[in-house]
Motif scaffolding. Structure first.
Motif, PDB file in Angstrom:
ATOM      1  N   GLU A  61     -11.127   2.324   5.889  1.00 55.16           N
ATOM      2  CA  GLU A  61     -11.773   1.542   4.838  1.00 55.16           C
ATOM      3  C   GLU A  61     -13.241   1.288   5.182  1.00 55.16           C
ATOM      4  O   GLU A  61     -13.761   0.173   5.065  1.00 55.16           O
ATOM      5  CB  GLU A  61     -11.018   0.231   4.589  1.00 55.16           C
ATOM      6  CG  GLU A  61      -9.576   0.470   4.150  1.00 55.16           C
ATOM      7  CD  GLU A  61      -8.829  -0.806   3.820  1.00 55.16           C
ATOM      8  OE1 GLU A  61      -9.380  -1.902   4.047  1.00 55.16           O
ATOM      9  OE2 GLU A  61      -7.687  -0.704   3.329  1.00 55.16           O
TER      10      GLU A  61
ATOM     11  N   THR B  23       0.866  -1.169   0.000  1.00 54.16           N
ATOM     12  CA  THR B  23       0.000   0.000   0.000  1.00 54.16           C
ATOM     13  C   THR B  23       0.901   1.216   0.000  1.00 54.16           C
ATOM     14  O   THR B  23       1.738   1.357   0.891  1.00 54.16           O
ATOM     15  CB  THR B  23      -0.912   0.021   1.230  1.00 54.16           C
ATOM     16  OG1 THR B  23      -1.791  -1.106   1.187  1.00 54.16           O
ATOM     17  CG2 THR B  23      -1.748   1.292   1.271  1.00 54.16           C
TER      18      THR B  23
ATOM     19  N   GLU C 218     -11.757   9.244   0.908  1.00 55.73           N
ATOM     20  CA  GLU C 218     -11.752   7.959   0.237  1.00 55.73           C
ATOM     21  C   GLU C 218     -11.324   6.870   1.215  1.00 55.73           C
ATOM     22  O   GLU C 218     -10.751   7.143   2.266  1.00 55.73           O
ATOM     23  CB  GLU C 218     -10.819   8.000  -0.969  1.00 55.73           C
ATOM     24  CG  GLU C 218     -11.233   9.067  -1.972  1.00 55.73           C
ATOM     25  CD  GLU C 218     -10.773   8.736  -3.364  1.00 55.73           C
ATOM     26  OE1 GLU C 218     -10.483   7.557  -3.633  1.00 55.73           O
ATOM     27  OE2 GLU C 218     -10.729   9.657  -4.196  1.00 55.73           O
ATOM     28  N   SER C 219     -11.608   5.637   0.874  1.00 55.65           N
ATOM     29  CA  SER C 219     -11.282   4.516   1.743  1.00 55.65           C
ATOM     30  C   SER C 219      -9.790   4.504   2.065  1.00 55.65           C
ATOM     31  O   SER C 219      -8.952   4.518   1.169  1.00 55.65           O
ATOM     32  CB  SER C 219     -11.684   3.199   1.073  1.00 55.65           C
ATOM     33  OG  SER C 219     -11.309   2.100   1.862  1.00 55.65           O
ATOM     34  N   GLY C 220      -9.453   4.518   3.359  1.00 55.28           N
ATOM     35  CA  GLY C 220      -8.063   4.498   3.780  1.00 55.28           C
ATOM     36  C   GLY C 220      -7.374   5.845   3.750  1.00 55.28           C
ATOM     37  O   GLY C 220      -6.189   5.929   4.068  1.00 55.28           O
TER      38      GLY C 220
ATOM     39  N   THR D  39     -17.353   1.369   5.024  1.00 59.50           N
ATOM     40  CA  THR D  39     -18.257   0.997   3.932  1.00 59.50           C
ATOM     41  C   THR D  39     -18.916   2.210   3.307  1.00 59.50           C
ATOM     42  O   THR D  39     -19.003   2.321   2.078  1.00 59.50           O
ATOM     43  CB  THR D  39     -19.347   0.033   4.456  1.00 59.50           C
ATOM     44  OG1 THR D  39     -18.719  -1.121   5.000  1.00 59.50           O
ATOM     45  CG2 THR D  39     -20.283  -0.380   3.332  1.00 59.50           C
TER      46      THR D  39
END
Length: 328
Positions: A283, A78, A301-303, A285
């Motif tokens: 992360e 990542t 955004e996710s993360g 939903t």
């Protein structure tokens, strides 16, 4: 390191960015960055005992040597991108290009992205089309050079694994690159109901940015609950747990009600750092919606990570709004 390259195009005098490459970091710093600063940053980036936090902490933010624009990529499974001022990163995942830029975030903007195939770091003025490596572009294994931007491709690169992993990551298959997708960038849009809920919560945040005397965020308030100081990592969610190694510091778990399950089990992290309070969407939903003083509403955004200052409002869903405070 194999996989890094840069353009040798000649810009107008004094416009070249300072491009830094090591096994773990690729970075572009604005034209005003001094030689002394680059020397310090190179030593830190090349030291395997030091991490991204140490590199960012060494970047001058005040005085004549202040660096107001940069883009840093920390390599790994990542990848972490940190951008400030006029710096940006164009990142390709599954053939789609996303632009990561600061958009007024202070002191910097952070994004963590998995599955990166290619990226380029440099000034906002560059074209995302430059992600396609050209025959005239020059490879660079390591060091500091001058140039308009710095690129990386997984096709020939070995991404350093986490220190506990025994083997490097294999380069993924490269699909064809498409043009920049405006719907896949961190551009703010109409966030509807949740944006409206932030405007109703304790009124509008101040229209002006915080001053140095008030910008230290060290507490939060969830809805009508009493304020709580952030002196350790805080995890908020329906059934929160600590998803990270905390280095011996006992984290705080804050449970919220979520009848419609809009809130994830462990939705966000609030982490105190030397530079201030860092918000991370874990992360989730349904995402995290943020309104900061002097800026519009944005969805993380996710993360994604974001430094937050007093006056920031964070909506995690089902009417759960967190207000960031300065501790008194």
């Amino acid at each position: 390191m194999a996989g890094a390259y840069y353009s040798a195009d000649v810009l107008e005098p004094g416009a070249d960015w300072r491009l830094l490459v090591t096994e773990r970091f690729l970075a572009a710093f604005g034209p005003a960055t001094t030689v002394s600063t680059m020397s310090t940053l190179w030593r830190i980036a090349a030291d395997e005992t030091l991490g991204l936090d140490a590199l960012i902490a060494a970047i001058p933010v005040r005085g004549v040597a202040a660096v107001d624009s940069y883009a840093i990529a920390a390599l790994g499974r990542t990848m972490t991108f940190v951008v400030r001022g006029g710096g940006c990163a164009d990142v390709s995942v599954a053939g789609r290009v996303r632009r990561v830029d600061a958009r007024g975030s202070e002191p910097w903007y952070v994004a963590e992205i998995t599955g990166v195939e290619r990226f380029a770091v440099g000034p906002l003025q560059r074209s995302p089309g430059d992600l396609v490596q050209q025959p005239q572009d020059l490879p660079i294994d390591g060091g500091v050079v001058f140039g308009p931007w710095l690129g990386w491709s997984a096709e020939s690169a070995v991404v350093p694994p986490p220190r506990s992993a025994p083997a490097p990551v294999q380069a993924p298959h490269q699909p064809a690159l498409h043009t920049l997708d405006p719907n896949d960038t961190n551009v703010l849009g109409d966030l509807g109901r949740r944006a409206a809920s932030l405007r109703r919560h304790r009124g509008e945040p101040p229209a002006t940015a915080p001053t140095p005397e008030t910008q230290s965020a060290t507490a939060f308030r969830l809805g009508e609950r009493a304020p709580e100081r952030v002196d350790a990592p805080v995890y908020v969610g329906r059934q929160p747990r600590s998803p990270r190694v905390t280095g011996g510091v006992l984290p705080r778990l804050v449970r919220v009600e979520s009848p419609s399950r809009e809130v994830s089990a462990t939705h966000i992290e609030l982490r105190p750092t030397r530079e201030g309070l860092l918000l991370t969407d874990l992360e989730s939903t349904n995402g995290t919606v943020v309104r900061q003083p002097g800026t519009g509403v944005r969805r993380l955004e996710s993360g994604e990570c974001l430094p937050v200052v007093p006056g920031t409002l964070i909506d995690i869903g089902d009417g759960n709004v967190i207000e960031i405070l300065a501790y008194r």
